[in-house]
Design an enzyme around this catalytic site. Structure first.
Site, PDB file in Angstrom:
ATOM      1  N   CYS A 160       0.884  -1.173   0.000  1.00 25.85           N
ATOM      2  CA  CYS A 160       0.000   0.000   0.000  1.00 25.85           C
ATOM      3  C   CYS A 160       0.913   1.211   0.000  1.00 25.85           C
ATOM      4  O   CYS A 160       1.800   1.303  -0.850  1.00 25.85           O
ATOM      5  CB  CYS A 160      -0.967  -0.045   1.181  1.00 25.85           C
ATOM      6  SG  CYS A 160      -0.208  -0.357   2.784  1.00 25.85           S
ATOM      7  N   ALA A 161       0.748   2.121   0.927  1.00 26.68           N
ATOM      8  CA  ALA A 161       1.658   3.267   1.000  1.00 26.68           C
ATOM      9  C   ALA A 161       2.829   2.945   1.922  1.00 26.68           C
ATOM     10  O   ALA A 161       3.985   2.954   1.510  1.00 26.68           O
ATOM     11  CB  ALA A 161       0.912   4.503   1.475  1.00 26.68           C
TER      12      ALA A 161
END
Length: 346
Positions: A160-161
């Protein structure tokens, strides 16, 4: 030519533009096997990968990269580095509009504003709530990931981030589905707290005042991987579906094979064809090309699913409490409540 994949753990690489990277190989299952090395990886986003980082990632022989960021994240951080021959699948696990004002305040707010939204346990409560919501509301997305892994998508990398929350939950769900012990899932999850893995906090005000210890103390719960967050996800499976097996079956659409009441038996058999598990204590077999899927025994007249067709037989499968899966996870206590719909920089 058969690709040679890692059969033993290798030294963890030092990636300068990718945070929180690791191979989840070696984790033990409740039936005495282990996740194979070189098949399932996790990390933060790949948007800032250097040429050296990209060369390392390319050497992994990845089939698929699962990117759980939303459009706002991608605008903020940039697209993933392109790796030749690797399929990149974007499956957002958060809505760009939900929580936008909250994350703007986290990035730009002064101390008093941060206290108003994060103090007195509010930050940890938001994280707990977010994990519960992802489990309840993102079943279609997690089902898609599991079916892809069981079919043809390994070796795979999930990110994800920061590689902590959305990727962390997706990795946890995948590991639950092949019967990895909950203690081992939690231990891997908590590795995201290691100093060299943690996401680097970036705020609009990068002055000493904007990054003061009091500010960072308020922000820490948003960047921590805490056992209580993962426990809230496991508790939600128990509360909503009555256990992990029913979550996998009813929530994610996996069906036990005939003669077994455990969804993990069916999915493990599928993932074995993708070489995801190996017997514990024995040399890992040399990787071979995936064979053509074989019909499951009794699929025509009993519970069973063809992962490509997505169809299951109508007979209601029996309910069985499967060791190690339906037991409450470590530290699972108390009532928590809903998932980070992140649009901020992590």
């Amino acid at each position: 030519m058969t690709q040679q994949l890692p059969q033993t753990p290798s030294a963890e690489p030092e990636l300068s533009g990718v945070r929180n990277f690791r191979d989840v190989g070696g984790l033990p299952t409740v039936d005495g096997r282990r996740v194979r090395y070189g098949r399932l990886f996790r990390s933060g986003h790949l948007a800032h990968a250097t040429d050296t980082d990209a060369a390392f990632l390319a050497s992994l022989g990845l089939h698929t990269i699962f990117d759980f960021r939303n459009a706002a994240d991608q605008r903020l951080e940039g697209p993933d580095v392109e790796l030749s021959g690797v399929r990149n699948v974007n499956i957002p696990l958060s809505d760009p509009a939900d929580g936008a004002e909250f994350w703007r305040m986290v990035r730009d707010g002064n101390l008093d504003q941060l206290k108003s939204i994060l103090a007195d346990g509010q930050a940890a409560g938001r994280m707990i709530a977010s994990y519960r919501t992802i489990v309840k509301e993102r079943t279609a997305e997690h089902s898609r990931v599991l079916h892809a892994l069981a079919d043809d998508s390994t070796p795979a990398l999930m990110h994800c981030a920061a590689g902590k929350d959305r990727a962390g939950l997706s990795i946890a769900v995948s590991l639950l589905a092949v019967g990895v012990e909950r203690d081992a899932i939690e231990a891997d999850y908590l590795k995201s707290n290691d100093p060299h893995r943690r996401y680097r906090v970036r705020r609009s005000d990068s002055s000493p005042a904007g990054m003061a210890p009091e500010v960072m103390e308020l922000l820490n719960p948003l960047f921590d991987a805490r056992a209580e967050y993962l426990a809230a996800a496991f508790e939600t499976m128990e509360e909503v579906w009555g256990g992990t097996e029913r979550y996998l079956e009813e929530g994610l659409g996996l069906t036990p094979r005939r003669g077994s009441g455990c969804v993990s038996d069916w999915w493990t058999a599928r993932s074995d064809r993708g070489r995801l598990l190996v017997p514990d204590g024995r040399p890992a077999p040399e990787p071979q090309p995936n064979p053509q899927p074989q019909p499951q025994t009794g699929a025509a007249d009993g519970p069973g699913m063809d992962i490509r067709a997505g169809l299951s037989a109508p007979e209601t499968p029996r309910r069985t409490r499967c060791p190690g899966l339906d037991a409450p996870g470590p530290g699972a206590a108390g009532d928590h409540s809903a998932v980070l719909r992140r649009t901020g920089p992590w």
